[in-house]
Write a protein that holds these residues in place. Structure first.
Motif, short mmCIF file in Angstrom:
data_model
loop_
_atom_site.label_atom_id
_atom_site.label_comp_id
_atom_site.label_asym_id
_atom_site.label_seq_id
_atom_site.Cartn_x
_atom_site.Cartn_y
_atom_site.Cartn_z
N ASP A 119 31.53 -20.17 -28.30
CA ASP A 119 31.07 -19.17 -29.15
C ASP A 119 30.24 -18.40 -28.53
O ASP A 119 29.92 -17.01 -28.59
N GLN A 120 29.05 -19.21 -27.79
CA GLN A 120 28.06 -18.11 -27.28
C GLN A 120 28.70 -17.36 -25.77
O GLN A 120 28.24 -16.34 -25.64
N LYS A 121 29.58 -18.01 -25.19
CA LYS A 121 30.43 -17.25 -24.19
C LYS A 121 30.88 -15.92 -24.44
O LYS A 121 31.05 -14.87 -24.00
N ALA A 122 31.76 -16.24 -25.69
CA ALA A 122 32.28 -15.01 -26.33
C ALA A 122 31.38 -13.98 -26.77
O ALA A 122 31.66 -12.89 -26.42
N SER A 123 30.44 -14.23 -27.41
CA SER A 123 29.48 -13.27 -27.78
C SER A 123 28.98 -12.55 -26.48
O SER A 123 28.51 -11.55 -26.70
N ASP A 124 28.34 -13.40 -25.59
CA ASP A 124 27.96 -12.79 -24.39
C ASP A 124 28.66 -11.84 -23.60
O ASP A 124 28.27 -10.54 -23.54
N ILE A 125 30.13 -11.89 -23.56
CA ILE A 125 31.32 -11.43 -22.80
C ILE A 125 31.24 -9.91 -23.64
O ILE A 125 31.26 -8.77 -23.33
N VAL A 126 31.10 -10.03 -24.97
CA VAL A 126 31.45 -8.79 -25.80
C VAL A 126 30.07 -7.82 -25.75
O VAL A 126 30.25 -6.74 -25.67
N SER A 127 29.13 -8.59 -25.68
CA SER A 127 27.70 -7.83 -25.54
C SER A 127 27.78 -7.13 -24.41
O SER A 127 27.35 -5.80 -24.01
N PHE A 128 28.37 -7.66 -23.11
CA PHE A 128 28.32 -6.99 -21.81
C PHE A 128 29.34 -5.91 -22.03
O PHE A 128 29.17 -4.61 -21.32
N LEU A 139 33.18 -9.76 -33.51
CA LEU A 139 32.04 -9.54 -32.58
C LEU A 139 31.77 -8.21 -32.18
O LEU A 139 30.58 -7.61 -31.87
N TRP A 140 32.91 -7.54 -32.01
CA TRP A 140 32.65 -6.04 -31.55
C TRP A 140 31.88 -5.51 -32.74
O TRP A 140 31.14 -4.41 -32.39
N ALA A 141 32.23 -5.54 -33.79
CA ALA A 141 31.83 -4.83 -35.01
C ALA A 141 30.24 -5.15 -35.09
O ALA A 141 29.56 -4.32 -35.89
#
Length: 296
Positions: free
Chosen positions: A177-186, A217-219
């Motif tokens: 979940d944290q990895k996914a959030s990081d990728i979207v933030s980048f 996450l994008w939203a």
């Protein structure tokens, strides 16, 4: 999507999302409790904190960022308590980097010297990341840790596609979940820098259609710069590893970064990396990656 992100909509939604997360008491304003109709700060409260008229702020939040000065944006950033990454993102949304379409569509290339450096790093997984979280080049240790990206089609060598669309990577990360959030933030940071990049628009459109988690996450409009920290990995051969990562942004190409992973000396993770390295160095081992370095 139609080839580019809607910059006005991106600006509007970003400001709304940052305003909604603040409570009056967070910024020293009185709260009216249950009588408040909207979450977070009202527009007039934010305008007051930023030292501007409500009408002026409203126009900006509606996506009209033309002729807005840096000083005004700085005031809004302070009022919204933006992080450094969020402040930079706001500036990009209002004053994006203008590149010709041919420039953003041109294949990303890694300097020969950097490729040679990657090939010489024998005990540490390392790779070069580019725009849109594309994986541009990597060494044999990275292939041993993450899987041989050379076996994938070039368009699939992308962190966002791997994390959200490849089930193997959901297993590779203990804290997925944290990895996914990081990728979207980048990705959000990149989209703010280059809103006219058609490949970014295509990538976001594809992920939005195929992954409900990506859409959620994008939203959120969260943004983050690549930095340093730790990741817990789950490798099919050596089990769990706790690795520290470092990001080195290239001075001659801000879109590219060298990322390395290492383990605490003497730790079980260090021993696991050593085992992976020995397998990677032995091309005869059935699990060894097929090449030391790839770039297409």
């Amino acid at each position: 999507m139609d080839g580019q992100l809607d910059r006005r909509a991106e600006l509007s939604e970003f400001l709304r999302s940052r305003r909604a997360r603040l409570k009056p008491e967070d910024v020293g304003l009185p709260s009216y409790g249950r009588h408040r109709r909207v979450p977070g700060l009202r527009r007039e409260e934010l305008a007051q904190l930023a030292g501007m008229s409500v009408a002026y702020y409203t126009r900006l939040e509606q996506g009209n960022g033309r002729n807005v000065s840096t000083e005004v944006l700085d005031s809004i950033a302070r009022a919204l308590r933006l992080s450094d990454a969020e402040h930079a993102h706001l500036m990009h949304l209002v004053k994006p980097v203008r590149r010709k379409r041919k420039q953003t569509a041109r294949p990303q290339q890694v300097r020969v010297g950097l490729l040679q450096l990657l090939d010489s790093i024998e005990t540490v997984p390392a790779y070069v990341s580019g725009r849109r979280s594309d994986i541009l080049a990597w060494n044999r240790m990275a292939a041993a840790l993450f899987g041989d990206w050379g076996e994938l089609p070039p368009q699939e060598r992308n962190w966002a596609r791997l994390v959200f669309l490849n089930p193997e990577y959901r297993e590779r990360y203990v804290d997925w979940d944290q990895k996914a959030s990081d990728i979207v933030s980048f990705l959000r940071m990149d989209a703010g820098r280059y809103p006219d990049d058609p490949q970014m628009s295509t990538l976001v459109g594809e992920l939005s259609m195929k992954s409900e988690e990506f859409r959620r996450l994008w939203a959120t409009h969260d943004v983050k710069e690549k930095g340093h920290g730790t990741k817990r990995m789950r490798h099919p051969l050596v089990g769990e590893l706790t690795l520290a990562y470092e990001t080195f942004h290239l001075p001659d190409d801000p879109d590219q970064a060298l990322i390395t992973y290492h383990a605490e000396p003497g730790s079980p993770s260090a021993e696991a990396l050593r085992l992976l390295g020995s397998w990677a160095a032995d091309a005869r081992h059935p699990e060894a990656p097929s090449s030391t370095l790839r770039q297409d």
